[in-house]
Scaffold this motif. Structure first.
Motif, mmCIF file in Angstrom:
data_model
loop_
_atom_site.group_PDB
_atom_site.id
_atom_site.type_symbol
_atom_site.label_atom_id
_atom_site.label_comp_id
_atom_site.label_asym_id
_atom_site.label_seq_id
_atom_site.Cartn_x
_atom_site.Cartn_y
_atom_site.Cartn_z
ATOM 1 N N PHE A 202 18.059 -16.069 4.435
ATOM 2 C CA PHE A 202 17.261 -15.669 5.586
ATOM 3 C C PHE A 202 16.238 -16.759 5.868
ATOM 4 O O PHE A 202 15.861 -17.520 4.978
ATOM 5 N N THR A 203 15.776 -16.835 7.093
ATOM 6 C CA THR A 203 14.706 -17.763 7.434
ATOM 7 C C THR A 203 13.376 -17.239 6.878
ATOM 8 O O THR A 203 13.264 -16.054 6.532
ATOM 9 N N ASN A 204 12.384 -18.132 6.812
ATOM 10 C CA ASN A 204 11.062 -17.707 6.349
ATOM 11 C C ASN A 204 10.502 -16.591 7.216
ATOM 12 O O ASN A 204 9.879 -15.650 6.715
ATOM 13 N N GLN A 205 10.716 -16.702 8.524
ATOM 14 C CA GLN A 205 10.217 -15.667 9.435
ATOM 15 C C GLN A 205 10.863 -14.316 9.137
ATOM 16 O O GLN A 205 10.188 -13.280 9.162
ATOM 17 N N GLN A 206 12.161 -14.328 8.885
ATOM 18 C CA GLN A 206 12.852 -13.071 8.579
ATOM 19 C C GLN A 206 12.349 -12.470 7.265
ATOM 20 O O GLN A 206 12.128 -11.260 7.170
ATOM 21 N N ILE A 207 12.177 -13.317 6.251
ATOM 22 C CA ILE A 207 11.706 -12.831 4.949
ATOM 23 C C ILE A 207 10.302 -12.249 5.081
ATOM 24 O O ILE A 207 10.005 -11.170 4.540
ATOM 25 N N ILE A 208 9.446 -12.942 5.817
ATOM 26 C CA ILE A 208 8.073 -12.452 6.002
ATOM 27 C C ILE A 208 8.079 -11.137 6.776
ATOM 28 O O ILE A 208 7.349 -10.195 6.438
ATOM 29 N N ALA A 209 8.935 -11.053 7.810
ATOM 30 C CA ALA A 209 9.015 -9.827 8.613
ATOM 31 C C ALA A 209 9.485 -8.647 7.762
ATOM 32 O O ALA A 209 8.930 -7.544 7.833
ATOM 33 N N ILE A 210 10.515 -8.868 6.936
ATOM 34 C CA ILE A 210 11.022 -7.808 6.061
ATOM 35 C C ILE A 210 9.955 -7.433 5.036
ATOM 36 O O ILE A 210 9.721 -6.239 4.761
ATOM 37 N N GLY A 211 9.282 -8.448 4.470
ATOM 38 C CA GLY A 211 8.245 -8.196 3.475
ATOM 39 C C GLY A 211 7.090 -7.388 4.042
ATOM 40 O O GLY A 211 6.591 -6.471 3.390
ATOM 41 N N ILE A 212 6.663 -7.713 5.240
ATOM 42 C CA ILE A 212 5.560 -6.982 5.874
ATOM 43 C C ILE A 212 5.956 -5.535 6.136
ATOM 44 O O ILE A 212 5.180 -4.604 5.883
ATOM 45 N N THR A 213 7.178 -5.326 6.616
ATOM 46 C CA THR A 213 7.650 -3.962 6.867
ATOM 47 C C THR A 213 7.670 -3.142 5.579
ATOM 48 O O THR A 213 7.197 -1.994 5.547
ATOM 49 N N ASN A 214 8.209 -3.740 4.512
ATOM 50 C CA ASN A 214 8.240 -3.037 3.226
ATOM 51 C C ASN A 214 6.830 -2.767 2.713
ATOM 52 O O ASN A 214 6.554 -1.700 2.154
ATOM 53 N N TYR A 215 5.944 -3.746 2.916
ATOM 54 C CA TYR A 215 4.579 -3.589 2.404
ATOM 55 C C TYR A 215 3.810 -2.508 3.163
ATOM 56 O O TYR A 215 2.996 -1.794 2.571
ATOM 57 N N ILE A 216 4.052 -2.389 4.448
ATOM 58 C CA ILE A 216 3.402 -1.327 5.228
ATOM 59 C C ILE A 216 3.736 0.037 4.628
ATOM 60 O O ILE A 216 2.865 0.899 4.459
ATOM 61 N N TYR A 217 5.017 0.216 4.279
ATOM 62 C CA TYR A 217 5.434 1.483 3.657
ATOM 63 C C TYR A 217 4.740 1.675 2.313
ATOM 64 O O TYR A 217 4.194 2.749 2.022
ATOM 65 N N LYS A 218 4.749 0.642 1.465
ATOM 66 C CA LYS A 218 4.155 0.753 0.135
ATOM 67 C C LYS A 218 2.650 0.989 0.217
ATOM 68 O O LYS A 218 2.082 1.765 -0.566
ATOM 69 N N PHE A 219 2.004 0.312 1.155
ATOM 70 C CA PHE A 219 0.565 0.485 1.354
ATOM 71 C C PHE A 219 0.263 1.937 1.738
ATOM 72 O O PHE A 219 -0.646 2.565 1.185
ATOM 73 N N ALA A 220 1.034 2.440 2.704
ATOM 74 C CA ALA A 220 0.824 3.811 3.166
ATOM 75 C C ALA A 220 1.038 4.818 2.037
ATOM 76 O O ALA A 220 0.252 5.766 1.863
ATOM 77 N N MET A 221 2.096 4.614 1.242
ATOM 78 C CA MET A 221 2.385 5.536 0.148
ATOM 79 C C MET A 221 1.303 5.481 -0.924
ATOM 80 O O MET A 221 0.938 6.514 -1.506
ATOM 81 N N ALA A 222 0.770 4.289 -1.195
ATOM 82 C CA ALA A 222 -0.290 4.153 -2.198
ATOM 83 C C ALA A 222 -1.523 4.954 -1.792
ATOM 84 O O ALA A 222 -2.182 5.580 -2.633
ATOM 85 N N VAL A 223 -1.826 4.949 -0.500
ATOM 86 C CA VAL A 223 -2.995 5.680 0.002
ATOM 87 C C VAL A 223 -2.724 7.184 0.033
ATOM 88 O O VAL A 223 -3.527 7.989 -0.449
ATOM 89 N N VAL A 224 -1.563 7.555 0.574
ATOM 90 C CA VAL A 224 -1.229 8.975 0.736
ATOM 91 C C VAL A 224 -1.127 9.699 -0.606
ATOM 92 O O VAL A 224 -1.522 10.861 -0.731
ATOM 93 N N LEU A 225 -0.608 9.004 -1.617
ATOM 94 C CA LEU A 225 -0.373 9.649 -2.913
ATOM 95 C C LEU A 225 -1.554 9.551 -3.872
ATOM 96 O O LEU A 225 -1.450 9.990 -5.024
ATOM 97 N N THR A 226 -2.681 9.000 -3.408
ATOM 98 C CA THR A 226 -3.860 8.902 -4.268
ATOM 99 C C THR A 226 -4.266 10.250 -4.879
ATOM 100 O O THR A 226 -4.631 10.305 -6.061
ATOM 101 N N PRO A 227 -4.215 11.359 -4.127
ATOM 102 C CA PRO A 227 -4.580 12.653 -4.734
ATOM 103 C C PRO A 227 -3.740 13.006 -5.964
ATOM 104 O O PRO A 227 -4.221 13.714 -6.858
ATOM 105 N N LEU A 228 -2.495 12.510 -6.022
ATOM 106 C CA LEU A 228 -1.655 12.819 -7.183
ATOM 107 C C LEU A 228 -2.183 12.135 -8.445
ATOM 108 O O LEU A 228 -1.969 12.629 -9.557
ATOM 109 N N ILE A 229 -2.865 10.985 -8.279
ATOM 110 C CA ILE A 229 -3.494 10.325 -9.416
ATOM 111 C C ILE A 229 -4.554 11.252 -10.016
ATOM 112 O O ILE A 229 -4.656 11.423 -11.236
ATOM 113 N N TYR A 230 -5.344 11.872 -9.132
ATOM 114 C CA TYR A 230 -6.389 12.780 -9.595
ATOM 115 C C TYR A 230 -5.791 14.040 -10.217
ATOM 116 O O TYR A 230 -6.326 14.571 -11.200
ATOM 117 N N LEU A 231 -4.681 14.500 -9.657
ATOM 118 C CA LEU A 231 -4.015 15.671 -10.227
ATOM 119 C C LEU A 231 -3.507 15.367 -11.627
ATOM 120 O O LEU A 231 -3.688 16.170 -12.562
#
Length: 254
Positions: A202-231
């Protein structure tokens, strides 16, 4: 009545088992790419990232990786750097072992009756069951190397950031060190695996685009699931007894 030492060992075995199982499963099912929007009945996001239209097409392993994040943070909190490093190295070794076993099974000569028994799909279309097995379970060497490298590097970054933040927060603000360390480590993980597996394909642009998309999901899940850490934190404190918490950490972080 369980002794403190018995509780410590049982807790570590439980958290390690959850961590190991979900990490290995995520690697095995990661070969399937699914549409997050389609699964939820939504239209594709079609994000424009550096001129590349991207939607949330994720590996199936992304569904259970958050369980790995949460368990890793709990091991970090109660068993310190040594606990996380031990289970991370063990998990990486077992993932490599699983891929080796799968590779060897792909080389086995399939039985004729097995191929005949599964030679048609429900619609009556012919297919090669052995080819299907090898296609589903087989992953390229660069993908395997990238996945293992990203996993280990991500875990080491996670434990480093977690404990640096704990020096500042003490035992307070669990959400900050747990979520913060996950956000940083998964940024590293998201791009390391892609560059090792797909650089030159893949080109650098494609890799960065895929990485950003995956990271958006991981970032969102890390925030959303924070209450489970406390549980999880609450459940462990109830099991261990708050007065025994510091003894647990001291006893398992040597």
């Amino acid at each position: 009545m369980q002794t403190l030492e018995q509780k410590k060992h049982r807790l570590f075995i439980l958290l390690s088992g959850i961590f190991l199982t979900n990490a290995i499963l995520a690697e095995m099912i990661g070969v399937k790419i699914f549409s997050a929007e389609g699964t939820l009945g939504l239209m594709p996001a079609n994000l424009n990232i550096f001129g590349t239209p991207m939607s949330f097409n994720l590996t199936a392993g992304a569904i259970i990786w958050p369980v790995v994040f949460i368990t890793s943070d709990l091991i970090n909190e109660y068993f310190g750097k040594p606990g996380v490093k031990r289970i991370s190295y063990l998990t990486a070794g077992l993932i490599a072992y699983a891929f080796l076993v799968i590779f060897l099974t792909m080389k086995l000569q399939p039985a004729a009756f097995w191929l005949d028994a599964y030679s048609k799909d429900p619609s009556g279309n012919y297919f090669d069951m052995n080819h299907a097995f090898n296609t589903i379970f087989g992953q390229g060497q660069r993908i395997i190397l990238g996945s293992l490298t990203a996993f280990l590097l991500g875990q080491l970054v996670d434990v480093f950031v977690f404990h640096k933040m704990k020096l500042v927060t003490g035992n307070k603000k669990l959400w900050l060190r747990a979520t913060g360390s996950t956000i940083v480590s998964q940024f590293v993980d998201s791009f390391v695996v892609l560059y090792i597996a797909f650089a030159g394909i893949f080109t650098n642009q494609q890799i960065i685009a895929i990485g950003i998309t995956n990271y958006i999901y991981k970032f969102a899940m890390a925030v959303v699931l924070t209450p489970l850490i406390y549980l999880g934190h609450y459940a462990i404190d109830r099991y261990m007894g708050k007065e025994k918490r510091n003894a647990t950490i001291r006893g398992c972080s040597a």
